[in-house]
Design an enzyme around this catalytic site. Structure first.
Site, short mmCIF file in Angstrom:
data_model
loop_
_atom_site.label_atom_id
_atom_site.label_comp_id
_atom_site.label_asym_id
_atom_site.label_seq_id
_atom_site.Cartn_x
_atom_site.Cartn_y
_atom_site.Cartn_z
N GLN A 1 0.85 -1.20 0.00
CA GLN A 1 0.00 0.00 0.00
C GLN A 1 0.88 1.24 0.00
OE1 GLN A 1 -3.36 -0.59 3.08
NE2 GLN A 1 -1.82 -2.10 3.60
N HIS B 1 -1.48 1.44 -4.39
CA HIS B 1 -1.90 2.84 -4.25
C HIS B 1 -1.05 3.82 -5.04
CE1 HIS B 1 -4.04 1.66 -0.22
NE2 HIS B 1 -4.71 1.30 -1.29
P1 NAD Z 1 -1.28 3.25 8.69
O1 NAD Z 1 -0.53 4.49 8.95
O2 NAD Z 1 -2.75 3.28 8.75
O3 NAD Z 1 -0.82 2.13 9.74
C1 NAD Z 1 0.51 1.87 10.02
C2 NAD Z 1 0.59 0.61 10.84
O4 NAD Z 1 1.95 0.29 11.00
C3 NAD Z 1 -0.02 0.72 12.23
O5 NAD Z 1 -0.88 -0.39 12.44
C4 NAD Z 1 1.19 0.66 13.16
O6 NAD Z 1 0.90 -0.01 14.38
C5 NAD Z 1 2.16 -0.14 12.33
N1 NAD Z 1 3.57 0.07 12.64
C6 NAD Z 1 4.19 1.19 13.09
N2 NAD Z 1 5.52 1.00 13.20
C7 NAD Z 1 5.74 -0.29 12.80
C8 NAD Z 1 6.92 -1.08 12.66
N3 NAD Z 1 8.12 -0.59 12.95
N4 NAD Z 1 6.77 -2.35 12.22
C9 NAD Z 1 5.55 -2.86 11.91
N5 NAD Z 1 4.41 -2.14 12.02
C10 NAD Z 1 4.51 -0.87 12.45
O7 NAD Z 1 -0.78 2.72 7.26
P2 NAD Z 1 -1.40 1.68 6.22
O8 NAD Z 1 -2.10 0.59 6.94
O9 NAD Z 1 -0.34 1.38 5.26
O10 NAD Z 1 -2.58 2.40 5.41
C11 NAD Z 1 -2.81 3.71 5.12
C12 NAD Z 1 -2.35 4.32 3.82
O11 NAD Z 1 -1.18 4.93 4.17
C13 NAD Z 1 -1.97 3.48 2.65
O12 NAD Z 1 -2.85 3.72 1.63
C14 NAD Z 1 -0.59 4.03 2.21
O13 NAD Z 1 -0.61 4.42 0.85
C15 NAD Z 1 -0.43 5.25 3.02
N6 NAD Z 1 0.92 5.60 3.53
C16 NAD Z 1 2.04 5.22 2.89
C17 NAD Z 1 3.28 5.58 3.43
C18 NAD Z 1 4.51 5.15 2.70
O14 NAD Z 1 4.50 4.96 1.48
N7 NAD Z 1 5.62 4.97 3.41
C19 NAD Z 1 3.36 6.29 4.60
C20 NAD Z 1 2.18 6.67 5.24
C21 NAD Z 1 0.96 6.29 4.70
#
Ligand code: NAD
Length: 252
Positions: free
Chosen positions: A104, A122
């Site tokens: 995602q 995404h």
């Molecule tokens: P989210 O922010 O909703 O959830 C993040 C999850 O990661 C949480 O459940 C949290 O407990 C967990 N987490 C935090 N640190 C962690 C670690 N070190 N190891 C394992 N798990 C950990 O993100 P999501 O579920 O990916 O969904 C939301 C949307 O966020 C997606 O559509 C995505 O496109 C977007 N997103 C992407 C990025 C990226 O590309 N890096 C960053 C932020 C959000």
């Protein structure tokens, strides 16, 4: 690692070693150890604006400059970040175990770690397209500038606005991409790593895998909306858990 984590890691390593098909769904938590903020939780705030009010087509229509400032800020963090151990282990599994990776994330870190056959649900923060879908600007194109320049950037074809080529809340996913992801959910071992599992249809892949008979493994320090579906739960960080599983599965 606690004793019960150790037992769970051993169980997952054995399943990985024996599996004919492995699929991994990743979310923002996988990139957390690289210093990229997740959406939900403390990190999720930017100028005290909630992401749900920024990552939508309506938000862009109302204030394209504000939305682009947010993407510019995210791009600057991502550009300076490096893939972490979680990205590297998964890229290696894609190569050596033919694992299918579904993400995602829009940050491109799986790709930078060398992930093959990545299914990107995404889109990418490094691609843009014409907001008004002019004929020449309809397809996404790469634009890796940081900072991106005058905001909002303009379409080189029609002079209108350009938008990030990511899927915003309320927008449909590419059907062909979703079909590939759903087909991959039918596997022997399905890992859901670093996702809060609240964004659909991505989160729906977890029940899909369960129904198809996969061993479902959740790796996340916190409980999620689909924790109850997991056969094995690892309350660990993605980089630590995947490294431990990888080391043990290699010994089998
Ligand atoms: P989210 O922010 O909703 O959830 C993040 C999850 O990661 C949480 O459940 C949290 O407990 C967990 N987490 C935090 N640190 C962690 C670690 N070190 N190891 C394992 N798990 C950990 O993100 P999501 O579920 O990916 O969904 C939301 C949307 O966020 C997606 O559509 C995505 O496109 C977007 N997103 C992407 C990025 C990226 O590309 N890096 C960053 C932020 C959000």
């Amino acid at each position: 690692m606690t004793g019960s984590d150790r037992v769970a890691v051993e169980r997952v390593a054995a399943a990985i070693a024996a599996a004919r098909s492995i699929t991994v769904l990743t979310g923002a938590g996988v990139s957390s150890a690289s210093g990229i903020p997740t959406f939900r939780g403390e990190d999720g705030l930017w100028k005290k604006v909630r992401v749900e009010t920024l990552a939508t087509a309506d938000a862009f229509e109302n204030d394209p400059r504000l939305v682009w400032e947010w993407y510019d800020w995210r791009r600057s963090i991502i550009r300076d970040a490096q893939p972490n151990a979680a990205h590297h282990v998964l890229a290696a599994w894609a190569r050596t175990r033919r694992a299918t990776l579904i993400t995602q994330n829009v940050d491109g870190l799986h790709e930078r770690a060398g992930a093959e056959r990545l299914i990107r649900l995404h889109g990418s923060i490094w691609h843009v397209r014409c907001w008004s879908r002019c004929p020449a600007g309809r397809a996404d194109w790469l634009d890796e500038r940081v900072p991106i320049g005058t905001l909002p950037p303009s379409c080189p074809h029609c002079g209108g606005m350009v938008r990030p080529a990511v899927i915003w809340f309320g927008e449909p996913l590419d059907q062909a991409v979703l079909d590939r992801a759903r087909a991959a959910a039918a596997c022997d071992v399905f890992l859901t790593v670093g996702t809060s599992a609240v964004v659909y249809p991505a989160a729906g892949l977890i029940p899909d895998a369960k129904v198809a008979g996969a061993l479902v493994v959740e790796i996340n320090p916190d409980a999620t909306g689909t924790s109850h579906m997991a056969d094995v739960t690892l309350r660990m960080k993605a980089d630590e858990a995947l490294t431990a599983i990888d080391e043990l599965s290699d010994l089998r």
